[in-house]
Scaffold this motif. Structure first.
Motif, mmCIF file in Angstrom:
data_model
loop_
_atom_site.group_PDB
_atom_site.id
_atom_site.type_symbol
_atom_site.label_atom_id
_atom_site.label_comp_id
_atom_site.label_asym_id
_atom_site.label_seq_id
_atom_site.Cartn_x
_atom_site.Cartn_y
_atom_site.Cartn_z
ATOM 1 N N LYS A 23 0.681 -1.126 0.209
ATOM 2 C CA LYS A 23 0.150 0.358 0.581
ATOM 3 C C LYS A 23 1.022 1.272 0.009
ATOM 4 O O LYS A 23 0.739 1.980 -0.415
ATOM 5 C CB LYS A 23 -0.692 0.146 1.556
ATOM 6 C CG LYS A 23 -1.873 1.253 1.512
ATOM 7 C CD LYS A 23 -2.762 0.736 1.971
ATOM 8 C CE LYS A 23 -3.809 2.597 2.843
ATOM 9 N NZ LYS A 23 -4.546 2.406 4.088
ATOM 10 N N SER A 26 3.137 1.185 -3.554
ATOM 11 C CA SER A 26 1.746 2.392 -4.575
ATOM 12 C C SER A 26 1.323 3.444 -4.565
ATOM 13 O O SER A 26 1.005 3.738 -6.076
ATOM 14 C CB SER A 26 0.924 1.211 -4.477
ATOM 15 O OG SER A 26 0.039 1.490 -2.965
ATOM 16 N N GLU A 27 0.982 4.035 -3.301
ATOM 17 C CA GLU A 27 0.986 5.073 -2.901
ATOM 18 C C GLU A 27 1.598 6.184 -3.757
ATOM 19 O O GLU A 27 1.791 7.049 -4.711
ATOM 20 C CB GLU A 27 1.068 5.646 -1.981
ATOM 21 C CG GLU A 27 -0.354 5.203 -1.244
ATOM 22 C CD GLU A 27 -0.919 5.381 0.444
ATOM 23 O OE1 GLU A 27 0.474 6.705 1.179
ATOM 24 O OE2 GLU A 27 -1.601 4.899 0.750
#
Length: 246
Positions: A23, A26-27
């Motif tokens: 997460k 990916s940000e």
């Protein structure tokens, strides 16, 4: 490609850390690969390139400190983050394998994010790429390109059309973007604003004289007086990080 491994012999903790890291990365639109290992020996035998290793200190098969030392022997440049519930292991880990940092269980997402982005901000990863949707001469979308961040000299924002020119050594692209978002995304990778609408890769700066910036390819750019102090501070931070690596 940023290569990250996570090793923890507790499957629940391993899965949680893997999902959290996925997460976070990916940000930031970093091209990456995460490989998870329940076995320390399996990780050692993988013989794959590793940029960041996230290791549980307390594992039955092979302790995280020993694993970290062996990984360092194979690749001196690897950055190791230890996951631990035992503060007494920290000094031992620093002395034996020079760990980059520690995360205490239960892992906090913000703490992991801080550690990962600090690594990405300090290290020069030529493989790190960002995908840009480029425009042709008529302003029509012409597909995507993946560019190595280290090879970008600077961005020049074209406000009237809400796009930016991407300036490299031997080519130029244009992409749609919001300048504020571009600045936020690239700040961890040593990009800084020198004047309104211009974002420079500070690793390509040869020198700064007064309000003039000279890049390593001979290009001269201006430095806004009101941004001079902040920009020079960013440059000094980069130089300090470079000296620590040397």
């Amino acid at each position: 490609m940023l290569e990250v491994v996570i090793c923890d012999d507790d499957k629940e903790d391993l899965d949680k850390a893997t999902l959290m890291l996925d997460k976070i990365l990916s940000e930031y639109q970093v091209q990456y690969q995460i490989r998870s290992f329940l076995s320390a020996n399996e990780l050692l035998n993988s013989n794959d390139k590793i940029d960041i290793g996230i290791l549980d200190i307390s594992m039955e098969e092979l302790g995280g400190i020993t694993l970290g030392r062996k990984l360092k022997e194979k690749n001196h440049d690897i950055k190791i983050i230890y996951i631990t519930s035992y503060e007494e292991y920290m000094a031992q880990a620093i002395n034996k394998v020079h760990a980059f940092s520690f995360l205490c269980k239960p892992i906090n997402e913000e703490e992991m994010k801080t550690q990962i982005m600090e690594i990405l901000g300090q290290e020069k990863y030529p493989e790190i790429e960002k995908e840009f949707e480029i425009l042709d001469e008529s302003g029509t979308k012409a597909g995507c390109v993946c560019l190595k961040l280290n090879e970008i000299l600077y961005f020049e924002y074209i406000k009237r059309s809400r796009k930016a020119a991407i300036i490299m050594e031997d080519c130029r692209y244009e992409c749609e973007c919001t300048f504020e978002n571009l600045v936020e995304e690239l700040h961890p990778y040593d990009f800084a604003v020198n004047h309104r609408g211009c974002l420079i890769n500070v690793r390509h700066i040869e020198k700064i004289q007064g309000f003039h910036i000279y890049l390593d390819n001979g290009k001269e750019l201006s430095l806004a007086q009101k941004r001079s102090s902040d920009f020079r501070e960013e440059m000094n931070k980069f130089l300090q990080k470079t000296q620590r690596r040397e």
